[in-house]
Every structure is written in C-alpha cells, then in structure tokens.
Enzyme design. Structure first.
Site, PDB file in Angstrom:
ATOM      1  NE  ARG A  76      -0.277  -1.196  -5.508  1.00 43.57           N
ATOM      2  CZ  ARG A  76      -0.853   0.011  -5.044  1.00 43.57           C
ATOM      3  NH1 ARG A  76      -1.224   0.100  -3.895  1.00 43.57           N
ATOM      4  NH2 ARG A  76      -0.964   0.761  -5.791  1.00 43.57           N
ATOM      5  CD  GLN A 108      -4.468  -4.431  -4.851  1.00 39.85           C
ATOM      6  OE1 GLN A 108      -4.977  -4.236  -3.818  1.00 39.85           O
ATOM      7  NE2 GLN A 108      -3.154  -4.210  -5.073  1.00 39.85           N
ATOM      8  N   GLY A 160      -3.179   7.656  -4.185  1.00 35.42           N
ATOM      9  CA  GLY A 160      -3.878   7.302  -3.176  1.00 35.42           C
ATOM     10  C   GLY A 160      -4.771   8.170  -2.492  1.00 35.42           C
ATOM     11  NE  ARG A 161      -1.365   8.220   1.806  1.00 33.46           N
ATOM     12  CZ  ARG A 161      -0.030   8.547   2.561  1.00 33.46           C
ATOM     13  NH1 ARG A 161       0.002   8.684   3.784  1.00 33.46           N
ATOM     14  NH2 ARG A 161       1.041   8.647   1.734  1.00 33.46           N
ATOM     15  CB  SER A 221      -3.618   3.788  -5.435  1.00 30.88           C
ATOM     16  OG  SER A 221      -2.885   2.963  -5.029  1.00 30.88           O
ATOM     17  N   PRO A 222      -5.613   1.426  -5.662  1.00 32.65           N
ATOM     18  CG  PRO A 222      -4.666  -0.660  -5.402  1.00 32.65           C
ATOM     19  CD  PRO A 222      -4.584   0.677  -6.192  1.00 32.65           C
ATOM     20  CE1 TYR A 276      -3.248  -7.782   3.647  1.00 35.99           C
ATOM     21  CE2 TYR A 276      -2.070  -5.954   2.270  1.00 35.99           C
ATOM     22  CZ  TYR A 276      -2.915  -6.306   3.139  1.00 35.99           C
ATOM     23  OH  TYR A 276      -3.434  -5.273   3.783  1.00 35.99           O
TER      24      TYR A 276
HETATM   25  C1  LIG Z   1      -7.456   3.912   3.353  1.00 33.78           C
HETATM   26  C2  LIG Z   1      -6.460   3.049   2.481  1.00 33.78           C
HETATM   27  C3  LIG Z   1      -6.397   1.586   1.657  1.00 33.78           C
HETATM   28  C4  LIG Z   1      -5.626   1.191   1.391  1.00 33.78           C
HETATM   29  N1  LIG Z   1      -6.026  -0.290   0.797  1.00 33.78           N
HETATM   30  C5  LIG Z   1      -5.008  -0.742  -0.305  1.00 33.78           C
HETATM   31  C6  LIG Z   1      -5.374  -1.819  -0.995  1.00 33.78           C
HETATM   32  O1  LIG Z   1      -6.544  -2.306  -0.951  1.00 33.78           O
HETATM   33  N2  LIG Z   1      -4.568  -2.374  -1.737  1.00 33.78           N
HETATM   34  C7  LIG Z   1      -3.372  -1.725  -2.075  1.00 33.78           C
HETATM   35  O2  LIG Z   1      -2.533  -2.312  -2.761  1.00 33.78           O
HETATM   36  N3  LIG Z   1      -2.781  -0.761  -1.387  1.00 33.78           N
HETATM   37  C8  LIG Z   1      -3.746  -0.115  -0.212  1.00 33.78           C
HETATM   38  N4  LIG Z   1      -3.443   1.162   0.107  1.00 33.78           N
HETATM   39  C9  LIG Z   1      -2.306   1.568  -0.238  1.00 33.78           C
HETATM   40  C10 LIG Z   1      -2.451   2.632  -1.313  1.00 33.78           C
HETATM   41  O3  LIG Z   1      -2.976   1.965  -2.613  1.00 33.78           O
HETATM   42  C11 LIG Z   1      -1.341   3.420  -1.825  1.00 33.78           C
HETATM   43  O4  LIG Z   1      -0.311   2.564  -2.344  1.00 33.78           O
HETATM   44  C12 LIG Z   1      -0.526   4.048  -0.413  1.00 33.78           C
HETATM   45  O5  LIG Z   1      -1.478   4.850   0.235  1.00 33.78           O
HETATM   46  C13 LIG Z   1       0.438   5.253  -1.027  1.00 33.78           C
HETATM   47  O6  LIG Z   1      -0.137   6.176  -2.104  1.00 33.78           O
HETATM   48  P1  LIG Z   1      -0.454   7.698  -1.727  1.00 33.78           P
HETATM   49  O7  LIG Z   1       0.892   8.362  -1.012  1.00 33.78           O
HETATM   50  O8  LIG Z   1      -0.904   8.351  -2.989  1.00 33.78           O
HETATM   51  O9  LIG Z   1      -1.534   7.657  -0.497  1.00 33.78           O
HETATM   52  C14 LIG Z   1      -4.497   1.585   1.070  1.00 33.78           C
HETATM   53  C15 LIG Z   1      -4.218   2.974   1.398  1.00 33.78           C
HETATM   54  C16 LIG Z   1      -4.864   3.550   2.252  1.00 33.78           C
HETATM   55  C17 LIG Z   1      -4.676   5.099   2.725  1.00 33.78           C
END
Ligand SMILES: Cc1cc2nc3c(=O)[nH]c(=O)nc-3n(C[C@H](O)[C@H](O)[C@H](O)COP(=O)(O)O)c2cc1C
Length: 351
Positions: free
Chosen positions: A227, A95, A322-323, A17-18, A179
């Site tokens: 997204r 993205q 993501g995380r 994920s971004p 956004y």
């Molecule tokens: C450090 C960090 C930066 C993030 N930056 C973006 C981003 O640039 N674009 C976006 O769409 N979501 C962003 N997110 C959200 C993640 O892409 C993801 O949707 C969210 O963390 C939930 O997924 P997870 O439970 O697998 O972490 C970010 C999340 C984290 C933790």
C-alpha cells in the site's frame, strides 16, 4: 474479469479495502465479529477480501483491539476467516502493519478525544519511529536504533509466514497512512542523518528492506502487495515523482501489485485527500507506468458505476472499495440483480 498474480487467480476486480474493526480480543485473534463482517463481504461478491491491518507484533499495534498475526495461535484463529472467504470464491488477503508513532491510542469510539493517547501508566506501550516526532497528541516516540529496525524486519517476515499458515493467498505491506514505513518515507516524519534519512534513496531504504524480507518469507507462488502513498498532500512531503521512484524499486524487489492511496501522514485535515471521485486513480496510472506493476487504487471509488468505468477504461487493474462496503456488503452484486451465478443459492428466491 479475473486477474492472475503469480499462481493466484482473483475472480474479479472489485476488491474490499482493508478497514480496521478494533474488534479483536486482547490476544489479537479474530472474533465472531470478523467472521461475520468479512464473511458477508465475501458472500457479497468482491473478488478479494483484504482483512484489515494486522499488527506484526504486540508493540506494533495501534490499539489494544487490533488484530495480530505474530504467532501460530493467531494464525490458527485466522483460518476460520480464510476458509470461509475462500469457500465463497473470493481470495483471502491480509494487510501487515507496524504502527510506529501511531501506536497506543484509544479505539475511535472510546471516550472523549477520538483516537486519544493511551499512556504506559494506563496500559499502553512505547513506540519508536524514524525520529522523535509525535503524531498529534500521541506520545513522543523514541528514535529507532539498529536493533529496533532489525526486529521490525524480522517481525514482518514472521507475519508473512504466519499469514501463509493462516491460509491467506496474498499479503499487503502497509506503507501508507502515516504508519511506520510511511514515517520513514516522508521527510516530514523522518529527520534522520544516518543511511535511513535525508535523500529519497535513504528514506526508501528501510521500507525496501521490509519489502524484501516479506517477499522472501512468503511463498513464491503467492503475491505480495504494497500500500503505497502517491502524495502526502503537504508542501515538503512525498510527491508523485518520489512515489514513482519507490514504485520502481518495489518492482525490482519482486512486489506484485501496488495498492495506491495518499495522505494522512499528520493529524491535520489539510493532509487528507480532497473530496473527489476516484482521487487516487490518476496517481495509480502514473505509478503503473513508472513501475510496470499492476495497480489497485483506493479512495472514493465506492460508486459502483464509477468503479466499473475505471476498470472498463483500463485505468487500473483492480479497484479497492472501503466505506461503501461498510454501508452495503452486497455492493458488488447490486448491478447484477439477475445474475444467479453470482448471488448465493440461499438467496435465489429473493431475486
Ligand atoms: C473504518 C475504517 C478503517 C480503516 N482501516 C484501514 C486499515 O486497516 N488499513 C488501511 O490501509 N486503510 C484503512 N482504512 C482506509 C481504507 O482502506 C480506504 O483507503 C479509505 O477508506 C478510502 O477508501 P473509500 O473512499 O473507498 O472508503 C480504513 C478506513 C475506514 C473507514
């Protein structure tokens, strides 16, 4: 199992994920940090590496450390990332973002007040949004006029062309997480009385203009993702029914995949998705049904066995993680300790 989208074949369905790194130079170009960070996840076996939100113009950044993809110098600097990711067999994707009312804040770890505002006097920049309604303690945005909207459409189209030049195989239009495009979609942030506000059809009009412009500007053989927000999680905000209508419209525009998330329109803990495994998976299935498009949910699918189960049950076409990938770049290989084809040769002696 591979997934083919237009002429691009993604080798597997566990995707990164971004996630914004706030590690770019003032010129918006990727740094060594990005090469190492994204390179490690490509080595770690994800099928697609989605590089974090990239601003489509300097005024559309959230912070001064955001990546940008609005000029050819930046596109050239991204080539280091895309060529390494592709060399590892993963699909490089990026993205595209306009921040709207979330523009001009501090990086999360800078000083007191996480993500606090940066005023114009302190080197920040003015933002605009559908309506003059601020996000938390960030500056009050000005209401966008027709010239602002034309500029955003052109900026997204240019960013799509720069992404192609940079070697990205897919782009993802960020229409979520509060956004600019999400701000247009939600009645909580869009109070306009012109053709871009009021009814759901009107609130979708501007994001659809952007989607059409990106689709036209990006090569026909490469896929464009959006997204999308399944729900705002707040009374009076976007509901899954409205998201389904938007999803259908995106299919008509020629969008190739929905990347499904939810929440975070306002700075309020109640607007965050509840802590629940695979919180957006069911929403993704609903949006797939409504639009006929492939879907990739994101959010709390970082447990590898859960991710594999969602895919095996056919509940999604891919999953975005993501995380869990910040904690472990090799996550996608963890349940394949003996798979010598998946682990890099350089590491075979450790298997
Ligand atoms: C450090 C960090 C930066 C993030 N930056 C973006 C981003 O640039 N674009 C976006 O769409 N979501 C962003 N997110 C959200 C993640 O892409 C993801 O949707 C969210 O963390 C939930 O997924 P997870 O439970 O697998 O972490 C970010 C999340 C984290 C933790």
């Amino acid at each position: 199992m591979p997934l083919r989208l237009r002429d691009v074949t993604v080798p597997n369905r566990l995707w990164m994920s971004p996630m914004a790194q706030y590690a770019a130079g003032a010129d918006g170009k990727p740094t060594d940090w990005h090469l190492v960070h994204y390179g490690a996840r490509a080595v770690g076996g994800v099928g697609l590496v989605m590089v974090e939100s990239n601003a489509v113009g300097p005024a559309h950044r959230t912070t001064s450390a955001d990546l940008g993809i609005w000029n050819e110098d930046q596109a050239a600097a991204h080539q280091r990332l895309t060529s390494f990711i592709a060399e590892r067999g993963a699909v490089p994707a990026v993205q595209l973002l306009a921040a709207g009312r979330k523009a001009s804040h501090r990086v999360p770890w800078d000083g007191e007040g996480q993500n606090g505002p940066v005023s114009v006097a302190d080197g920040g920049w003015r933002s605009f949004a559908p309506s003059a309604v601020p996000f938390g303690d960030l500056g009050v945005p000005r209401e966008a006029d027709d010239a602002d909207l034309d500029e955003v459409v052109e900026a997204f189209a240019r960013a799509a062309r720069m992404s192609h030049l940079a070697g990205y195989q897919a782009v993802d239009i960020h229409a979520s997480h509060g956004y600019l495009l999400h701000q247009f979609l939600s009645p909580l942030s869009n109070h306009r009385t012109d053709e871009y506000g009021g009814t759901p059809t009107n609130r979708m009009r501007f994001p659809l203009r952007v989607a059409r412009a990106v689709r036209d500007a990006f090569p026909a053989e490469k896929p464009v993702f959006v997204r999308i927000t399944a729900t705002d999680w707040i009374e009076g905000g976007i509901s899954i029914d409205e998201a389904a209508t938007f999803a259908k419209e995106l299919a008509a525009v020629g969008i190739d995949l929905l990347d499904v998330t939810s929440g975070v329109l306002v700075r309020d803990r109640e607007a965050r998705p509840p802590a629940r495994d695979g919180v957006n998976v069911e929403f993704a299935s609903t949006l797939r049904q409504a639009s006929g498009l492939p879907v990739a949910p994101v959010g709390q699918i970082g447990d590898l066995s859960l991710a594999r189960r969602v895919l095996a049950d056919g509940r999604a076409d891919a999953v975005l993680i993501g995380r869990a990938l910040l904690r472990d770049p090799y996550l996608a290989l963890r349940d394949r300790p003996d798979d010598t084809a998946a682990w890099p040769y350089q590491y075979h002696r450790a298997l």
